[in-house]
Motif scaffolding. Structure first.
Motif, PDB file in Angstrom:
ATOM      1  N   GLU A  41       6.979   5.189 -30.233  1.00 10.50           N
ATOM      2  CA  GLU A  41       8.158   5.774 -30.888  1.00 10.50           C
ATOM      3  C   GLU A  41       9.323   4.787 -30.918  1.00 10.50           C
ATOM      4  N   GLY A  42       9.102   3.595 -30.365  1.00 10.11           N
ATOM      5  CA  GLY A  42      10.121   2.560 -30.471  1.00 10.11           C
ATOM      6  C   GLY A  42      11.116   2.526 -29.317  1.00 10.11           C
ATOM      7  N   PHE A  43      10.830   3.263 -28.250  1.00  6.85           N
ATOM      8  CA  PHE A  43      11.746   3.222 -27.099  1.00  6.85           C
ATOM      9  C   PHE A  43      11.718   1.817 -26.484  1.00  6.85           C
ATOM     10  N   ASP A  44      12.878   1.186 -26.387  1.00  2.97           N
ATOM     11  CA  ASP A  44      12.876  -0.182 -25.846  1.00  2.97           C
ATOM     12  C   ASP A  44      13.630  -0.277 -24.525  1.00  2.97           C
ATOM     13  N   GLY A  45      13.848   0.879 -23.899  1.00  7.77           N
ATOM     14  CA  GLY A  45      14.494   0.868 -22.587  1.00  7.77           C
ATOM     15  C   GLY A  45      13.496   0.539 -21.484  1.00  7.77           C
ATOM     16  N   ASP A  46      13.944   0.624 -20.249  1.00  3.53           N
ATOM     17  CA  ASP A  46      13.072   0.344 -19.100  1.00  3.53           C
ATOM     18  C   ASP A  46      12.174   1.546 -18.808  1.00  3.53           C
ATOM     19  N   ILE A  47      10.943   1.252 -18.460  1.00  4.74           N
ATOM     20  CA  ILE A  47      10.011   2.312 -18.022  1.00  4.74           C
ATOM     21  C   ILE A  47       9.404   1.856 -16.698  1.00  4.74           C
ATOM     22  N   THR A  48       9.456   2.736 -15.701  1.00 10.84           N
ATOM     23  CA  THR A  48       8.757   2.460 -14.439  1.00 10.84           C
ATOM     24  C   THR A  48       7.752   3.582 -14.213  1.00 10.84           C
ATOM     25  N   VAL A  49       6.513   3.203 -13.914  1.00  8.40           N
ATOM     26  CA  VAL A  49       5.486   4.190 -13.564  1.00  8.40           C
ATOM     27  C   VAL A  49       5.200   4.051 -12.078  1.00  8.40           C
ATOM     28  N   LEU A  50       5.331   5.142 -11.354  1.00 14.78           N
ATOM     29  CA  LEU A  50       5.010   5.154  -9.922  1.00 14.78           C
ATOM     30  C   LEU A  50       3.663   5.847  -9.757  1.00 14.78           C
ATOM     31  N   HIS A  79      -4.960   2.169  -8.740  1.00 16.61           N
ATOM     32  CA  HIS A  79      -5.468   1.836 -10.078  1.00 16.61           C
ATOM     33  C   HIS A  79      -4.419   2.104 -11.152  1.00 16.61           C
ATOM     34  N   PRO A  80      -4.498   1.378 -12.262  1.00 12.29           N
ATOM     35  CA  PRO A  80      -3.661   1.767 -13.404  1.00 12.29           C
ATOM     36  C   PRO A  80      -4.149   3.121 -13.933  1.00 12.29           C
ATOM     37  N   PRO A  81      -3.322   3.830 -14.711  1.00 10.94           N
ATOM     38  CA  PRO A  81      -3.724   5.165 -15.190  1.00 10.94           C
ATOM     39  C   PRO A  81      -5.139   5.188 -15.758  1.00 10.94           C
ATOM     40  N   TYR A  82      -5.874   6.212 -15.398  1.00  9.22           N
ATOM     41  CA  TYR A  82      -7.264   6.326 -15.858  1.00  9.22           C
ATOM     42  C   TYR A  82      -7.618   7.783 -16.097  1.00  9.22           C
ATOM     43  N   GLN A  83      -8.746   7.972 -16.773  1.00 14.08           N
ATOM     44  CA  GLN A  83      -9.192   9.335 -17.072  1.00 14.08           C
ATOM     45  C   GLN A  83     -10.371   9.705 -16.175  1.00 14.08           C
ATOM     46  N   ARG A  84     -10.406  10.981 -15.813  1.00 17.46           N
ATOM     47  CA  ARG A  84     -11.348  11.393 -14.772  1.00 17.46           C
ATOM     48  C   ARG A  84     -12.694  11.953 -15.246  1.00 17.46           C
ATOM     49  N   PRO A  85     -12.807  12.473 -16.485  1.00 15.76           N
ATOM     50  CA  PRO A  85     -14.089  13.098 -16.841  1.00 15.76           C
ATOM     51  C   PRO A  85     -15.336  12.276 -16.531  1.00 15.76           C
ATOM     52  N   TRP A 127      -1.716  -4.789 -19.512  1.00 14.58           N
ATOM     53  CA  TRP A 127      -1.178  -4.161 -20.739  1.00 14.58           C
ATOM     54  C   TRP A 127       0.230  -3.616 -20.479  1.00 14.58           C
ATOM     55  N   TYR A 128       0.433  -3.099 -19.274  1.00 14.21           N
ATOM     56  CA  TYR A 128       1.743  -2.489 -18.971  1.00 14.21           C
ATOM     57  C   TYR A 128       2.828  -3.565 -18.979  1.00 14.21           C
ATOM     58  N   GLY A 129       2.491  -4.722 -18.401  1.00 12.23           N
ATOM     59  CA  GLY A 129       3.440  -5.833 -18.419  1.00 12.23           C
ATOM     60  C   GLY A 129       3.751  -6.248 -19.853  1.00 12.23           C
ATOM     61  N   GLU A 130       2.685  -6.333 -20.660  1.00 14.64           N
ATOM     62  CA  GLU A 130       2.884  -6.720 -22.073  1.00 14.64           C
ATOM     63  C   GLU A 130       3.790  -5.730 -22.803  1.00 14.64           C
ATOM     64  N   GLN A 131       3.747  -4.492 -22.367  1.00 13.57           N
ATOM     65  CA  GLN A 131       4.583  -3.446 -22.996  1.00 13.57           C
ATOM     66  C   GLN A 131       5.972  -3.380 -22.362  1.00 13.57           C
ATOM     67  N   GLY A 132       6.230  -4.283 -21.426  1.00 12.01           N
ATOM     68  CA  GLY A 132       7.520  -4.256 -20.740  1.00 12.01           C
ATOM     69  C   GLY A 132       7.664  -3.053 -19.828  1.00 12.01           C
ATOM     70  N   VAL A 133       6.526  -2.600 -19.302  1.00 13.81           N
ATOM     71  CA  VAL A 133       6.543  -1.427 -18.415  1.00 13.81           C
ATOM     72  C   VAL A 133       6.269  -1.900 -16.995  1.00 13.81           C
ATOM     73  N   GLU A 134       7.075  -1.431 -16.051  1.00 19.51           N
ATOM     74  CA  GLU A 134       6.797  -1.784 -14.659  1.00 19.51           C
ATOM     75  C   GLU A 134       5.852  -0.741 -14.075  1.00 19.51           C
ATOM     76  N   LEU A 135       4.602  -1.141 -13.871  1.00 24.28           N
ATOM     77  CA  LEU A 135       3.606  -0.245 -13.274  1.00 24.28           C
ATOM     78  C   LEU A 135       3.517  -0.563 -11.792  1.00 24.28           C
ATOM     79  N   ARG A 136       3.893   0.397 -10.964  1.00 23.87           N
ATOM     80  CA  ARG A 136       3.842   0.151  -9.516  1.00 23.87           C
ATOM     81  C   ARG A 136       2.731   1.009  -8.929  1.00 23.87           C
ATOM     82  N   THR A 137       1.583   0.390  -8.699  1.00 21.45           N
ATOM     83  CA  THR A 137       0.454   1.138  -8.151  1.00 21.45           C
ATOM     84  C   THR A 137       0.539   1.154  -6.623  1.00 21.45           C
ATOM     85  N   GLY A 138      -0.076   2.160  -6.031  1.00 17.77           N
ATOM     86  CA  GLY A 138      -0.070   2.284  -4.574  1.00 17.77           C
ATOM     87  C   GLY A 138       1.300   2.679  -4.031  1.00 17.77           C
ATOM     88  N   VAL A 139       2.156   3.184  -4.893  1.00 15.86           N
ATOM     89  CA  VAL A 139       3.507   3.580  -4.465  1.00 15.86           C
ATOM     90  C   VAL A 139       3.756   5.037  -4.865  1.00 15.86           C
TER      91      VAL A 139
END
Ligand code: FAD
Length: 412
Positions: free
Chosen positions: A23-32, A37-43, A66-78
């Motif tokens: 949608e073009g959001f160019d602000g900061d995104i942090t995923v805790l 693991h990075p987000p995954y699907q369980r089925p 991919w998250y870095g490339e998208q300018g997203v800070e993915l913090r796993t294990g947190v």
């Protein structure tokens, strides 16, 4: 810079990130993300991945970079440990805090625990995470083990099918009279019972598990005074939403985080999506919490739009699928309305090739295709249009499904 924080590293979180950037959001995104693991699907964890037919590429949504490339800070294990909605802050397990402009809670759900004697023995497992699936796979892939499953919900039945396919002896212990009755009712639950019996699963219904026996490791399950020997026990008795963070923050929780149809919770700038959200559904005019893959997929995207101020409502018909042995099934419908509806079938139930409709006396409120494919669009249309049909019209195979779904189809 505007900062969006997403708590939870599952499918809903991953889909929210995707949508925010689309949608073009160019602000900061942090995923805790509490898991490593990075987000995954369980089925696949109870199906192809557990069996070894699929690898992590079928599971992981995007590789970590991919998250870095998208300018997203993915913090796993947190893990996030506290939310302060008034101050717009999240506390983290490492002692730091983050300020947010908008917060998405997508913490999913966790397996329900059973207060059973012996539940803490080694060899007693539950299945929720990739790591759980890896650990289970290591025990099941060689075959020849005696697996006892406590509970016959979707995950239990899928694990039973996969374990049996891998050459293990499988016993399923169920308190109810048929498996899956809570999800699809007794009549359709019997279809799954017969499937498992036909494949040699020892399915024992109407039994009460009394405890798990063993020294350090599980050796058997005590049930109705008898002992079922086991090398491995899997408890699969449903899931509970991970609402503790919201509850402690004073955010309304009632069987999930209560949201409106846009997925806004009852705290400013706080949204919820996926398994953890109990969202107001504008079509059935009640709150609905759905523990399905498709719900996580779609609600993550809706929450992202809402966070951006784009009008969006989460109003899809809940959709679920399963694969067990040679049976593939898809189900769309509103669980609260299906509970009291009559089940009407067309096709060959005994051959496990049919469609079941949940008919509330007038309308179709749910529909399931079993080993019949490419009909979900028509079935969803029947439910969405809510046109009146008699049960006989639904049963009558001379009336094409297309015809039924088409506007102006034969009516009651
Ligand atoms: P989750 O996938 O549970 O992700 C939430 C994440 O948030 C977790 O990783 C959790 O560790 C993390 N988290 C929790 N608390 C915190 C915190 N405080 N801080 C940071 N992170 C936190 N559905 C179907 O429709 N069809 C299927 O065939 C199917 N099969 C399934 C098989 C298995 C084995 C399982 C477990 C589920 C299956 N489901 C299926 C259900 C589907 O996977 C879920 O509905 C979906 O995973 C929900 O996604 P979610 O993002 O809401 O939550």
């Amino acid at each position: 810079m505007t900062h969006f924080v997403i708590v939870g590293g599952g499918l809903a979180a991953g889909k929210a990130v995707e949508r925010l950037r689309k949608e073009g959001f160019d602000g900061d995104i942090t995923v805790l993300a509490a898991e490593q693991h990075p987000p995954y699907q369980r089925p696949p964890l109870s199906k192809g991945y557990l069996e070894g037919k699929e690898g992590t590429d079928a599971v992981i949504l995007h590789p970590a970079d991919w998250y870095g490339e998208q300018g997203v800070e993915l913090r796993t294990g947190v893990a996030a440990t506290e939310i302060d909605p008034a101050d717009h802050r999240v506390a983290l397990a490492d002692g730091s805090t983050l300020r947010y402009d908008k917060l998405l809670i997508a913490t999913g759900s966790s397996p329900r625990r059973l207060p059973l004697d012996g539940a803490e023995l080694s060899g007693v497992r539950m299945l929720r995470t990739l790591d759980d699936s890896d650990a289970l796979a290591a025990e099941l892939r060689g075959g020849g083990r005696r697996l006892v499953l406590i509970g016959s919900g979707w995950i239990g039945m899928e694990v039973a099918a996969t374990a049996k396919t891998l050459g293990n002896d499988v016993t399923v212990l169920e308190r109810g009279a048929v498996p899956l009755a809570a999800a699809v009712g007794a009549e359709m639950g019997a279809v799954f019972r017969d499937l498992h019996l036909a494949h040699g699963v020892d399915l024992r219904a109407s039994v009460e598990v009394e405890g798990i026996m063993g020294g350090q490791r599980a050796e058997g399950v005590r049930v109705d005074g008898d002992v079922v020997p086991a090398d491995l026990v899997v408890i699969g008795v449903g899931a509970v939403p991970n609402t503790a963070l919201a509850e402690e923050a004073g955010i309304a929780v009632q069987n999930g985080i209560v949201t409106d149809a846009s997925l806004l919770a009852d705290a400013p700038d706080v949204y919820a999506a996926g398994d953890v959200a109990s969202a107001y559904h504008p079509v059935i005019e009640q709150h609905l919490r759905s523990e399905h893959w498709d719900n996580a997929l779609k609600s993550g995207a809706v929450a992202a739009k809402s966070m951006l101020g784009i009008p969006a409502t989460h109003s899809t018909i809940p959709y679920f699928y399963t694969d067990q042995f040679d049976l593939g099934m898809e189900l769309s419908g509103y669980a609260p309305l299906m509970k009291d509806a009559q089940v009407v079938t067309r096709g060959d139930v005994a051959a496990r090739e049919f469609i079941a409709f949940w008919h509330d006396g007038e309308r179709v409120v749910g529909a399931m295709n079993v080993n019949v494919w490419d009909v979900q669009d028509q079935l969803k249309k029947l439910i969405r249009d809510a046109a009146p049909f008699t049960a006989d019209a639904l049963r009558d195979e001379s009336i094409d499904l297309e015809q039924l779904a088409a506007a102006g189809a034969p009516q009651a």
